[in-house]
Design a protein around this motif. Structure first.
Motif, PDB file in Angstrom:
ATOM      1  N   GLY A 119       0.809  -1.214   0.000  1.00 45.91           N
ATOM      2  CA  GLY A 119       0.000   0.000   0.000  1.00 45.91           C
ATOM      3  C   GLY A 119       0.835   1.253   0.000  1.00 45.91           C
ATOM      4  N   GLU A 120       0.131   2.372  -0.157  1.00 49.69           N
ATOM      5  CA  GLU A 120       0.784   3.670  -0.097  1.00 49.69           C
ATOM      6  C   GLU A 120      -0.007   4.585   0.821  1.00 49.69           C
ATOM      7  N   VAL A 121       0.715   5.561   1.390  1.00 53.09           N
ATOM      8  CA  VAL A 121       0.130   6.463   2.374  1.00 53.09           C
ATOM      9  C   VAL A 121       0.526   7.892   2.042  1.00 53.09           C
ATOM     10  N   ALA A 122      -0.457   8.779   2.040  1.00 52.81           N
ATOM     11  CA  ALA A 122      -0.214  10.222   1.901  1.00 52.81           C
ATOM     12  C   ALA A 122      -0.509  10.852   3.262  1.00 52.81           C
ATOM     13  N   ILE A 123       0.418  11.676   3.757  1.00 52.94           N
ATOM     14  CA  ILE A 123       0.258  12.317   5.065  1.00 52.94           C
ATOM     15  C   ILE A 123       0.356  13.825   4.895  1.00 52.94           C
ATOM     16  N   TRP A 124      -0.576  14.539   5.542  1.00 50.28           N
ATOM     17  CA  TRP A 124      -0.564  15.995   5.513  1.00 50.28           C
ATOM     18  C   TRP A 124      -0.992  16.550   6.857  1.00 50.28           C
ATOM     19  N   SER A 125      -0.699  17.840   7.081  1.00 54.38           N
ATOM     20  CA  SER A 125      -1.169  18.527   8.277  1.00 54.38           C
ATOM     21  C   SER A 125      -2.648  18.827   8.111  1.00 54.38           C
ATOM     22  N   ASP A 126      -3.392  18.707   9.196  1.00 56.24           N
ATOM     23  CA  ASP A 126      -4.836  18.937   9.160  1.00 56.24           C
ATOM     24  C   ASP A 126      -5.148  20.275   8.500  1.00 56.24           C
ATOM     25  N   GLY A 127      -6.053  20.250   7.552  1.00 56.37           N
ATOM     26  CA  GLY A 127      -6.469  21.455   6.849  1.00 56.37           C
ATOM     27  C   GLY A 127      -5.690  21.748   5.584  1.00 56.37           C
ATOM     28  N   ALA A 128      -4.676  20.940   5.274  1.00 55.53           N
ATOM     29  CA  ALA A 128      -3.849  21.195   4.090  1.00 55.53           C
ATOM     30  C   ALA A 128      -3.664  19.919   3.263  1.00 55.53           C
TER      31      ALA A 128
END
Length: 146
Positions: A119-128
């Motif tokens: 699998g793959e995962v995208a991570i971002w800061s809340d709201g962006a």
């Protein structure tokens, strides 16, 4: 999006994680399952100042745990509660210094076989959501007797 229903709901997943991994999902409740679907999970890591490393950024281990947990949740949402599915590889690219706020991870399974899941995962800061702070890929070994 697929029409195959998940084998576990977000609530069932939270209960399972609290029972099987109390050291991570116990009273602290930092990692939260927001949504699950077949081959998909969305996780939240609640911000806490203890996650910071020198320079004021959220630590790599915090983001790695979020990615690894998100993949595990996406797999279990697809195959059911198999505690002994284990990570065999996790690769994380840190793209940008995250803000001091919650992190969101969306996890998608690229391959779901009988013995391996990728699998793959995208991570971002809340709201962006359009400004990734990390991207991960991972492989899990699924035990033969599920």
């Amino acid at each position: 999006m697929t029409t195959i229903p998940p084998k576990m709901t977000a609530v069932e997943m939270e209960s399972f994680l609290e029972r099987e991994f109390p050291q991570v999902f116990g009273a602290a409740n930092i990692y939260v399952v927001e949504a699950v679907a077949h081959r998909f999970a969305r996780m939240r890591c609640r911000y806490h100042h203890s996650q910071l490393r020198p320079g004021g950024t959220i630590s790599g281990p915090t983001m790695m745990t979020l990615a690894d947990t998100g993949l595990y949740v996406a797999i279990l949402a697809s195959i059911g509660p198999v505690a002994l599915a284990v990570t065999t590889n996790l690769n994380v690219n840190f793209l940008k210094k995250p803000e001091q706020k919650d992190l969101i991870a969306e996890c998608r399974l690229i391959k779901l076989g009988r013995r391996l899941a990728v699998g793959e995962v995208a991570i971002w800061s809340d709201g962006a959501p359009d400004d990734l702070v990390a991207h991960a890929t991972g492989t899990y070994s699924i035990p033969p007797d599920r």
